[in-house]
Design an enzyme around this catalytic site. Structure first.
Site, PDB file in Angstrom:
ATOM      1  CD  GLU A 146      59.784  14.939  69.539  1.00 42.43           C
ATOM      2  OE1 GLU A 146      60.576  13.991  69.370  1.00 42.43           O
ATOM      3  OE2 GLU A 146      59.409  15.664  68.619  1.00 42.43           O
ATOM      4  CD  GLU A 317      61.436  19.867  68.488  1.00 38.95           C
ATOM      5  OE1 GLU A 317      61.707  19.067  67.557  1.00 38.95           O
ATOM      6  OE2 GLU A 317      61.727  19.644  69.675  1.00 38.95           O
TER       7      GLU A 317
HETATM    8  C1  GAL Z   1      62.499  16.070  67.457  1.00 38.76           C
HETATM    9  C2  GAL Z   1      63.196  16.341  68.780  1.00 38.76           C
HETATM   10  C3  GAL Z   1      64.341  17.309  68.621  1.00 38.76           C
HETATM   11  C4  GAL Z   1      65.173  16.941  67.428  1.00 38.76           C
HETATM   12  C5  GAL Z   1      64.306  16.928  66.213  1.00 38.76           C
HETATM   13  C6  GAL Z   1      65.042  16.637  64.927  1.00 38.76           C
HETATM   14  O1  GAL Z   1      61.880  14.828  67.487  1.00 38.76           O
HETATM   15  O2  GAL Z   1      62.290  16.851  69.740  1.00 38.76           O
HETATM   16  O3  GAL Z   1      65.133  17.297  69.787  1.00 38.76           O
HETATM   17  O4  GAL Z   1      65.779  15.710  67.637  1.00 38.76           O
HETATM   18  O5  GAL Z   1      63.332  15.938  66.373  1.00 38.76           O
HETATM   19  O6  GAL Z   1      64.173  16.633  63.836  1.00 38.76           O
END
Ligand code: GAL
Length: 655
Positions: A146, A317
């Protein structure tokens, strides 16, 4: 070539005893997961001391998960430089706009311009890729994590300043050219040489917008270069593996298309409930959708990142339960995780990967749900994913996308421009473009999001470009040559690339499409509206006053007699920010000109066409009869009475 659509999960072997890995791997396979991402924050375990690598544990982890039948997505750990590295070169920390260091103790504490840090990254990435690049289990790479998260694109360090001098010298060659481009005669800001250039922070009042714009371009280029270094190293030692980066939602601080050019596919991290809670929608809307998310937000980003990946994209994710980072963190409704997964696959995602396998009982994200509870018992999403993977296997879904007739321009420079010069404190480029996206989707259209380039507008029936900062002549010509209807404004073509008002006045070169001149603009405080003669809805927040040329005709006027919507042969100019009601009227007019049909969708229903397949989603919490959308086509998924958060799909019969 179509690829199978697959499910994955994020896993942190370094968080759990090794004795647990095999059981976790078995559990993943049992519920139908096919990929596992790991490694992206593990630098302190991969290199506990300067130059002392310890990769054996990661090799055992990769072997274990691969041995169980999973493909590995390996992350480079450069988002989390360890303490020894920060101590070795303390000036690698980014400085914020107040000049304060972004200290060690969380993540992303680095300056993109620091040459020493870039070399450390080359080293760890090369070592990792040499160790695992040809491992049969490693099928893809994620660079860093990110970029820009936690407001980390811009840095006001010495390293950034010196790199900015070089960037400006490359761009302008001669300081007088820069002085002219920036208009530095204003307020005696003229510079004698490139090393006179300061970074545009800590100024008494606003810095020069041209200076800010170039600094933003420079900061974006630094992200592109940082990513490219990793990509080049990975490509050398890991042939045939896809290289991705996981981008974010509603984030515009660098040019994602440019980073995407170096990748094989784009990915983004989709947290529908967190984004809704954090976003600007009103309380009633947030309450209505608190457990399923904004019905258009995910789809917007799927379409955006499909463009950034030049057709190939993943969800790296996917939210599986409550998150820990929004102002409020509700749990998803029953069916929401399934709906989100289908919405991504309907838009052509190759992979949807859940974050994360097991909830961490320690450190920053303890309150973030996962597929397993902290004690490793299954949580809700575990069962949901198990069921869903069976459904998907039965469907045999493949990732494919067809070019859409409707294209909506999203441009990162425009986002920078209007945050530098909002002119009304609530003017947001992202929200403006998103409103047009929402309007189109509510009318049943599936949209490609595109950069403002001649190629991308070719072969469309409609191109929509609200708020586009500059009217590049090549884009105006491509739009004039192509047969598409075009909807422009507000603020489209209102500046030159140097951030000046164009000599011919806004919309600059777009005047060749619709013969109007913007002679005045005003921004309006909340609650003030500009009503329209003979039509419902109004302008709000932003209004422009047009002078029509011979080739421009008024389609809609305000009650005080000014043109609100002007039309040329096939192009329209909208002179302000419409509310949803007026926007619908405008879009219907423009879609009719483009020869495109609309659908009358119930409030919570959304549709996505992918080639001949039409998906229907119910974002509401009551069942909806969708027979009028389906007609007599047989459903291949779902039911005619679509349950809350339900998904249906059918193949549209050829007309
Ligand atoms: C994203 C990040 C992850 C984790 C996640 C939690 O922004 O890439 O490492 O922190 O959020 O929602």
């Amino acid at each position: 070539m179509a690829t199978e659509q697959r499910l994955g999960v994020c896993y942190y072997p370094e968080h759990w005893p090794e004795s647990r890995w095999a059981e976790d791997a078995r559990g993943m396979v049992e519920i139908g997961l096919q990929l596992v991402r790991m490694g992206e924050f593990a630098w302190s375990r991969l290199e506990p001391r300067d130059g002392r690598y310890d990769f054996e544990w990661l090799r055992r982890a990769i072997d274990t998960f691969h041995g169980a039948g999973l493909d590995i997505v390996l992350g480079t750990p450069t988002a989390t430089p360890p303490k020894w590295l920060v101590d070795k070169m303390p000036d690698m920390l980014a400085l914020d706009a107040r000049g304060q260091p972004r200290k060690f103790g969380s993540r992303r504490h680095y300056c993109f311009s620091h040459a020493g840090y870039a070399r450390e990254c080359d080293r760890i990435v090369a070592a990792l890729v040499e160790a695992f690049g040809e491992h049969p289990g490693v099928k893809a790479w994620q660079t860093d994590n990110e970029y820009g998260c936690h407001d980390t694109v811009e840095s006001y360090s010495n390293a950034a300043r010196e790199a900015f001098w070089r960037w400006c010298r490359d761009k302008y060659a001669d300081i007088d050219r820069l002085n002219r481009a920036w208009g530095n005669v204003f307020w005696s800001m003229e510079l004698r040489g490139f090393d006179d250039i300061e970074l545009p922070n800590l100024t008494v009042t606003e810095a020069n917008p041209s200076h800010l714009m170039d600094f933003q371009r420079f900061s974006s280029d630094q992200v592109v270069l940082f990513n490219r270094r990793q990509v080049e190293i990975i490509r050398r030692h890991s042939p045939g593996r896809a290289i991705l980066h996981n981008f974010m939602g509603a984030f515009t601080a660098f040019d994602h298309y440019a980073v995407g050019q170096d990748l094989d596919a784009a990915a983004w991290d989709s947290y529908p409930l967190g984004f809704l809670e954090r976003g600007p929608r009103d309380e009633a809307f947030k309450t209505r959708y608190m457990r399923v998310g904004d019905p258009d937000f995910q789809a917007f980003h799927h379409d955006l990142y499909r463009a950034c990946g030049r057709g190939r994209w993943w969800v790296m994710e996917q939210q599986p339960g409550a998150v820990n980072w929004a102002p409020w963190n509700p749990a998803p409704a029953r069916g929401a995780v399934r709906l989100w997964t289908y919405e991504a696959f309907a838009a052509g995602a190759e992979v949807v990967s859940y974050f994360r396998w097991r909830q961490a009982p320690f450190a920053q994200e303890q309150m973030h749900e996962a597929l397993l509870l902290p004690n490793a018992e299954p949580n809700e999403a575990y069962h949901i994913v198990a069921e869903l993977s069976g459904e998907l296997a039965a469907l045999g879904a493949e990732a494919r996308t067809a070019r859409s007739a409707v294209a909506l321009v999203f441009d990162y420079e425009s986002a920078w421009a209007w945050s530098i010069e909002p002119q009304g404190q609530d003017f947001s480029y992202f929200e403006l473009v998103f409103a047009f996206y929402r309007g189109l989707r509510r009318l049943g259209l599936s949209v490609d999001i595109i950069p403002p380039t001649p190629d991308a507008v070719a072969d469309r029936k409609l191109v929509v470009a609200p708020g586009l900062f500059t009217a590049r002549p090549e884009l105006a010509q491509a739009l004039a040559r192509g047969g598409a209807a075009v909807l422009l404004g507000p603020r489209s073509g209102s500046k030159t690339p140097d951030f000046h008002i164009p000599d011919e006045l806004p919309p600059g070169a777009f005047r060749s499409l619709v013969d109007v001149k913007v002679r005045r603009v005003e921004s309006l405080r909340p609650g003030v509206t500009v009503p329209v003669e003979g039509a419902a809805g109004h302008l709000e927040g932003w209004r422009e006053f047009l002078t029509l040329g011979e080739g421009g005709a008024a389609r809609l006027c305000s009650t005080d007699g000014e043109t609100i919507l002007a039309r040329g042969a096939r192009a329209f100019y909208l002179a302000g920010r419409p509310d949803d009601v007026l926007l619908e009227t405008v879009l219907r007019d423009v879609l009719a000109c483009a020869g495109l049909a609309t659908l009358d969708l119930p409030r919570d229903i959304r549709v996505r066409d992918n080639g001949a397949t039409r998906f229907v989603f119910n974002y509401g919490d009551t069942a909806v009869d969708i027979s009028s959308i389906i007609g007599d086509a047989p459903l291949c998924l779902g039911e005619t009475c679509l349950p809350p958060r339900g998904v249906a799909a059918f193949t549209a019969s050829p007309a």
